[in-house]
Enzyme design. Structure first.
Site, PDB file in Angstrom:
ATOM      1  N   SER A  13      10.552  33.711 -20.963  1.00  0.00           N
ATOM      2  CA  SER A  13      10.896  35.023 -21.509  1.00  0.00           C
ATOM      3  C   SER A  13      12.310  35.382 -21.087  1.00  0.00           C
ATOM      4  O   SER A  13      12.803  34.913 -20.051  1.00  0.00           O
ATOM      5  CB  SER A  13       9.916  36.071 -20.978  1.00  0.00           C
ATOM      6  OG  SER A  13      10.362  37.382 -21.301  1.00  0.00           O
ATOM      7  N   TYR A  60       5.190  40.703 -14.163  1.00  0.00           N
ATOM      8  CA  TYR A  60       5.435  39.844 -15.325  1.00  0.00           C
ATOM      9  C   TYR A  60       6.781  39.141 -15.182  1.00  0.00           C
ATOM     10  O   TYR A  60       6.887  37.923 -15.373  1.00  0.00           O
ATOM     11  CB  TYR A  60       5.410  40.693 -16.592  1.00  0.00           C
ATOM     12  CG  TYR A  60       5.679  39.929 -17.865  1.00  0.00           C
ATOM     13  CD1 TYR A  60       4.663  39.209 -18.485  1.00  0.00           C
ATOM     14  CD2 TYR A  60       6.932  39.935 -18.466  1.00  0.00           C
ATOM     15  CE1 TYR A  60       4.895  38.507 -19.667  1.00  0.00           C
ATOM     16  CE2 TYR A  60       7.188  39.235 -19.641  1.00  0.00           C
ATOM     17  CZ  TYR A  60       6.161  38.525 -20.230  1.00  0.00           C
ATOM     18  OH  TYR A  60       6.400  37.835 -21.394  1.00  0.00           O
TER      19      TYR A  60
END
Length: 674
Positions: free
Chosen positions: A551, A564
């Site tokens: 990501s 995250y």
């Protein structure tokens, strides 16, 4: 029903049973009259299964349609058996209208026999008699003058003439046994023809059952391993075997542990019978002249078994090269590869290989037919296949070479096996679909079994994709999932670590459980999948790709995202670490850093979208547009954009790239790599 309807229905019935005729083997025909739209006169036509078609799935478009008068006129220009290959291009001059499918080599057999309906089949029982040392005597004993023996002749125009002559001279006959080949039957109606075919097959099968020796393969020396142990052993050996079978060109594998196979590979006469090779031309075109046979018991240590397989593979390649050198001449096509198509392992089963999964599976199915043939022939006589020189003439036939050259160019990921975690939805689904579209066999791995099965079904049948259920936080579940992938396709080449989830909370609101679950799924899960995949990729010896769907958050520091973002940073560094460690094995490890993928994303639909929308103060339905407006390109990132990047990394153009992170974020300056 019309003549064509009858023919299709009969073909489909006969082709439904692999013991009656094997996949894409045999052919059927019918003759009838139609009005020529040009002359407005009646013409007699021949409808016959075209080249490469399959009886079980035959449709009208798979039929070649020829003018029978022109077909039979070829007899007057036939130059003789030494030049009979010259007749095949002339079939095109006999086509009626657009002609339908390309005529096969067996067209002459159907056109020259003066019967309205003709079947040519490769039934196990029929070939058992055709491949028996005293096949002519057995045929006479079983059928009298109702079915005649035709000595071996390579398929072609002369064989058609031979069968037509037998038919003319024996009006009482319903068909023939073709030495080393199969059967041909005929009839005045479609029903009669099919009944005659089935009578020949049933009579031969009954004779073998009633008069055959009970154990023609000898005593059972190596009983099958128990189910679980057998499949565990198969999964351990398969990547090694696939790597060996891919020495000349990459192959996909198929594993068979049916009762027929396990019985044969455990018998004392396995080695000498296997060395004789298969008989029917359709068989050895797909199985090669003979299989590779492991000569160790199933309980031998794994390391010594692998070492012995490598030795046997070298011996097999040398023997195949010698076979080619013995029979080739200046006009022969180049050798097509010296690796085995079939490997037999006592107590474990059969491993078959091909350019795609269907080819590998069909090769295995043909060898099961060959086992049945050997059993039948040895039960009532001695198995005596056609000699090696004739096998070479068929295997390296110029007409077969021309057929191979007409095959379409393989897709970029053909022969590659992809394992995609989180493949049941969102980005994973898009990746699975794209890799499959580019030719890969795909294993769709997901915690949601129904979702995985749905995506695998979208891709196609089990020759294209299979679904496995796996929780990537469970090491034993990953072991089982990767083993299932290996047993399905022979190994793994392309692993996509995509499974993920996210919880958006501030530091003070983030619990230990929040932290643990995100790290377990993404950081730990990716590690576990990569580790298990490496246990296949390394012994397989074919290189490979591991791709992490990380990501932009592995670089970009956003608010309310500590667990995250940290898990994604862990994944990002795993890419670098594994690229350094696995490069020596030809395994490339790369990552992809997408921006937030809202539409079609399982993560966003599961609550992450609402949480991030709240953080940024926008309605959830406008979150994708919000993300797009903050990028340099002002474009929203969709699942297929991430899938495009996976293909770019693995499709063959970036062969020298490893340790790279590819941003798919439409330009987020704060996430630029430094």
């Amino acid at each position: 029903m019309s003549t064509v309807d009858d023919l299709i229905a009969r073909s489909n019935r006969l082709g439904a049973d692999p013991t009656t005729t094997n996949y894409a083997g045999g052919n059927t025909s019918a003759k009838g009259v139609q009005t020529d739209p040009v002359t407005n006169t009646d013409v007699e036509l021949l409808w016959v299964k075209g080249s490469g078609g399959d009886l079980g799935t035959l449709r009208p478009a798979g039929l070649a349609v020829l003018r029978l008068d022109r077909m039979r006129a070829l007899v007057d220009v036939y130059p003789g058996a030494e030049r009979e290959d010259e007749m095949v291009p002339l079939f095109d001059y006999c086509l009626h209208g657009r002609g339908g499918a390309a005529p096969s080599i067996d067209t002459a057999m159907h056109g020259l026999v003066d019967a309205a309906h003709v079947d040519h089949l490769h039934p196990d029982a029929g070939i058992a008699i055709a491949a028996a040392a005293d096949g002519p005597a057995l045929t006479k004993e079983m059928f009298g003058d109702r079915v005649l023996w035709v000595p071996w002749r390579r398929p072609g125009f002369q064989l058609g003439l031979d069968i037509a002559a037998v038919h003319r001279a024996n009006p009482q006959a319903i068909g023939v046994i073709l030495g080393g080949h199969g059967i041909t039957a005929w009839g005045a109606t479609s029903e009669e023809c099919e009944a005659n075919s089935r009578e020949i097959i049933a009579t031969a099968a009954r004779y073998i059952a009633d008069k055959g020796r009970p154990e023609p393969f000898g005593a059972l020396r190596h009983p099958p391993l128990p189910d679980e142990a057998r499949r565990e052993r198969a999964a351990a050996l398969f990547p090694v075997l696939r790597g060996l079978a891919s020495t000349d060109r990459p192959q996909v594998g198929h594993y068979t542990d049916s009762d027929v196979v396990l019985d044969f590979v455990g018998r004392e006469r396995l080695a000498p019978l296997a060395a004789l090779g298969t008989s029917c031309p359709d068989h050895f075109l797909r199985t090669k002249v003979r299989p590779m046979v492991l000569d160790l018991p199933p309980d031998a240590p794994l390391a010594s078994t692998v070492e012995r397989l490598r030795e046997l593979h070298e011996e097999y390649r040398a023997e195949y090269q010698a076979y080619y050198d013995r029979h080739s001449d200046e006009d022969s096509p180049a050798i097509r590869g010296a690796d085995p198509a079939i490997v037999l392992v006592p107590g474990v089963g059969m491993f078959s290989f091909g350019a795609d999964k269907q080819t590998a599976r069909v090769a295995g199915e043909f060898y099961v037919n060959a086992i049945n043939v050997m059993r039948g022939a040895e039960a009532v006589s001695t198995y005596a296949p056609i000699d090696e020189a004739e096998k070479f003439r068929i295997e390296y036939w110029a007409l077969e070479e021309a057929k191979l050259r007409r095959m379409p160019k393989p897709k970029p990921l053909a022969t590659r096996v992809a394992f995609v975690t989180g493949g049941g939805s969102g980005i994973g689904r898009a990746i699975a679909l794209r890799l499959a579209a580019e030719g890969a066999c795909v294993v769709v791995a997901d915690r949601d079994a129904d979702a995985a099965s749905t995506v695998a079904g979208e891709i196609g049948g089990t020759d294209a994709a299979v679904a496995v259920t796996v929780d990537v936080t469970d090491a034993s579940a990953i072991v089982r999932a990767v083993a299932a992938a290996v047993l399905a396709f022979g190994g793994v080449d392309l692993v996509v670590n995509n499974a993920g989830l996210s919880l958006s909370r501030s530091l003070l609101e983030t619990t230990e459980r929040d932290w643990d679950i995100q790290h377990d799924v993404m950081a730990k899960g990716s590690f576990l999948v990569a580790r298990e995949a490496a246990r296949v990729l390394i012994p397989q010896g074919m290189g490979g790709d591991i791709v992490y769907i990380s990501s932009k958050n592995s670089i970009f520091a956003g608010p309310n995202n500590v667990a995250y973002g940290a898990a994604k940073a862990d994944q990002a560094h795993q890419v670098r670490l594994l690229a350094a460690e696995l490069g020596g094995h030809g395994i490339r490890v790369n990552g992809i850093n997408p921006d937030g993928v809202v539409r079609g994303s399982g993560i966003f639909a599961g609550g992450w979208g609402a949480q991030r929308a709240a953080v940024y103060g926008v309605p959830e339905e406008e979150l994708g547009a919000y993300y797009a407006q903050r990028t340099l390109l002002k474009r929203e990132v969709l699942p297929e954009h991430v899938a495009n990047a996976v293909f770019a990394l693995t499709g063959g153009d970036l062969t020298h790239t490893t340790g790279l992170h590819v941003p798919v974020d439409a330009g987020v300056a704060a996430a630029f790599l430094r």
